[in-house]
Design an enzyme around this catalytic site. Structure first.
Site, PDB file in Angstrom:
ATOM      1  N   CYS A   1       1.448  -4.640  10.069  1.00 47.21           N
ATOM      2  CA  CYS A   1       2.847  -4.234  10.104  1.00 47.21           C
ATOM      3  C   CYS A   1       3.593  -4.881  11.274  1.00 47.21           C
ATOM      4  O   CYS A   1       3.193  -4.701  12.432  1.00 47.21           O
ATOM      5  CB  CYS A   1       2.924  -2.713  10.216  1.00 47.21           C
ATOM      6  SG  CYS A   1       4.594  -2.087  10.457  1.00 47.21           S
TER       7      CYS A   1
ATOM      8  N   TRP B   1      -0.906   4.475   4.335  1.00 45.33           N
ATOM      9  CA  TRP B   1      -1.853   3.812   5.236  1.00 45.33           C
ATOM     10  C   TRP B   1      -3.130   4.635   5.387  1.00 45.33           C
ATOM     11  O   TRP B   1      -3.071   5.783   5.813  1.00 45.33           O
ATOM     12  CB  TRP B   1      -1.234   3.646   6.620  1.00 45.33           C
ATOM     13  CG  TRP B   1      -0.053   2.745   6.721  1.00 45.33           C
ATOM     14  CD1 TRP B   1       1.248   3.121   6.876  1.00 45.33           C
ATOM     15  CD2 TRP B   1      -0.052   1.306   6.710  1.00 45.33           C
ATOM     16  NE1 TRP B   1       2.057   2.018   6.959  1.00 45.33           N
ATOM     17  CE2 TRP B   1       1.287   0.883   6.862  1.00 45.33           C
ATOM     18  CE3 TRP B   1      -1.068   0.346   6.595  1.00 45.33           C
ATOM     19  CZ2 TRP B   1       1.641  -0.462   6.903  1.00 45.33           C
ATOM     20  CZ3 TRP B   1      -0.711  -0.986   6.629  1.00 45.33           C
ATOM     21  CH2 TRP B   1       0.626  -1.390   6.780  1.00 45.33           C
TER      22      TRP B   1
ATOM     23  N   TYR C   1      12.071  -8.457   3.820  1.00 41.86           N
ATOM     24  CA  TYR C   1      11.769  -7.336   2.920  1.00 41.86           C
ATOM     25  C   TYR C   1      12.841  -7.199   1.843  1.00 41.86           C
ATOM     26  O   TYR C   1      12.539  -6.901   0.682  1.00 41.86           O
ATOM     27  CB  TYR C   1      11.662  -6.032   3.721  1.00 41.86           C
ATOM     28  CG  TYR C   1      10.389  -5.922   4.517  1.00 41.86           C
ATOM     29  CD1 TYR C   1       9.252  -5.341   3.963  1.00 41.86           C
ATOM     30  CD2 TYR C   1      10.313  -6.409   5.814  1.00 41.86           C
ATOM     31  CE1 TYR C   1       8.075  -5.240   4.689  1.00 41.86           C
ATOM     32  CE2 TYR C   1       9.139  -6.318   6.553  1.00 41.86           C
ATOM     33  CZ  TYR C   1       8.029  -5.733   5.979  1.00 41.86           C
ATOM     34  OH  TYR C   1       6.863  -5.647   6.695  1.00 41.86           O
TER      35      TYR C   1
END
Length: 315
Positions: free
Chosen positions: A55, A88, A193
């Protein structure tokens, strides 16, 4: 802790787009600060950082932690890059190489921490998470604020001969840093993104063209210099770097950001630092993007290239 179904919050394949197919990132929810005399005072080994090497937002925090010499003050835990319907996972749920178990609560997923902090939580289960071990809650999950907490609020605990004098958000440069951060975030950090998660050609083009216009702007800004602001390393360099290091290995292919590559089109956008290199794990990066977004890559095949993941510095 709550046992309610929260997959609509943890499953990235249910990412939010507007009616025109454009990706809309939700704001972070936990926005407290560490500060002397406050609810969360600076103390050694009181706080724990949960991150993913994959990330970019979490890696911001890891880099600042390293640069400021907080390794002995704030320990950290790495999640698996294979983010599925439950979000996650920790190594206890997915023993991916380089992932850790949760040392505090043996949580299976990051969502368990959020629901421990607030059983009624209804936001996204993101990293980084700065956790308070005394109050058993999340202090902050907004990376731009965590890096500023790390930049200044633990200075009294760090020997001056180490990193206490290092200031990556100096007062005299804050206006320039803030202005640059604003358009770099919108068009580059989040722009990749918005291009990758777009669900219509119009939304995709509306993101990818400004992205490369912004990269062109950065390339010109870095002509004949190493750092973005003030001739010195600042948080602006960190915030740009975390996207640039992922660009060729992930964003060019997976997010269709393929007008140019960094290695082939932007010779000035090239910055390395030990704190940057030591927090970069290309296996986690590539696996996360290509495996965790089946709505973008249904086969979950992780590509072999590019080789090398990043071009070496010229000597």
């Amino acid at each position: 802790m709550s046992s309610r179904d929260v997959t609509h919050l943890s499953d990235i394949s249910k990412s939010r787009t507007d009616p025109q197919g454009a990706f809309k990132r939700a704001a972070s929810s936990f926005r407290n600060f560490v500060q002397p005399g406050g609810q969360f005072p600076p103390e050694k080994d009181r706080y724990h950082l949960y991150v993913s090497y994959a990330c970019p937002w979490a890696t911001r925090a890891l880099i600042m932690r390293k640069l400021k010499g907080l390794e002995d003050i704030i320990p950290f835990t790495v999640v698996s890059p294979q983010m599925g319907t439950d979000g996650w996972p920790f190594a206890s749920a997915d023993p991916f190489p380089g992932a850790d178990v949760d040392p505090l609560y043996d949580s299976k997923h990051v969502k368990d921490l959020y629901l421990r902090a607030d059983p009624n939580y209804s936001g996204r289960f993101t990293v980084p998470v700065l956790w308070d071990k005394k109050q058993h809650t999340i202090v902050n999950n907004e990376s731009s604020e965590i890096i500023r907490i790390f930049n200044s609020e633990f200075d009294a605990l760090v020997p001056e001969e180490r990193k206490a004098k290092l200031n990556l958000y100096p007062a005299e440069l804050r206006g320039e840093i803030d202005g640059l951060n604003e358009w770099v975030y919108d068009q580059i950090n989040n722009g990749v993104y918005r291009a990758g998660f777009a669900t219509t050609p119009e939304a995709y083009r509306g993101a990818v063209v400004p992205l490369f216009e912004a990269l062109d702007r950065v390339e010109a800004l870095l002509k004949d210099k190493t750092y973005l602001v003030g001739g010195r390393l600042t948080e602006a360099d960190i915030r740009l770097f975390v996207t640039i290091i992922r660009f060729d290995p992930a964003y060019v292919g997976h997010f269709k950001c393929n007008i140019r590559t960094i290695r082939g089109g932007y010779p000035n956008i090239h910055l390395q630092n030990d704190a940057f290199k030591s927090t970069t794990n290309f296996e986690h990066i590539k696996t996360h993007y290509y495996w965790s977004h089946p709505h973008v890559n249904p086969t979950r095949i992780v590509p072999v290239g590019p080789l090398p993941p990043i071009e070496p510095l010229e000597t």
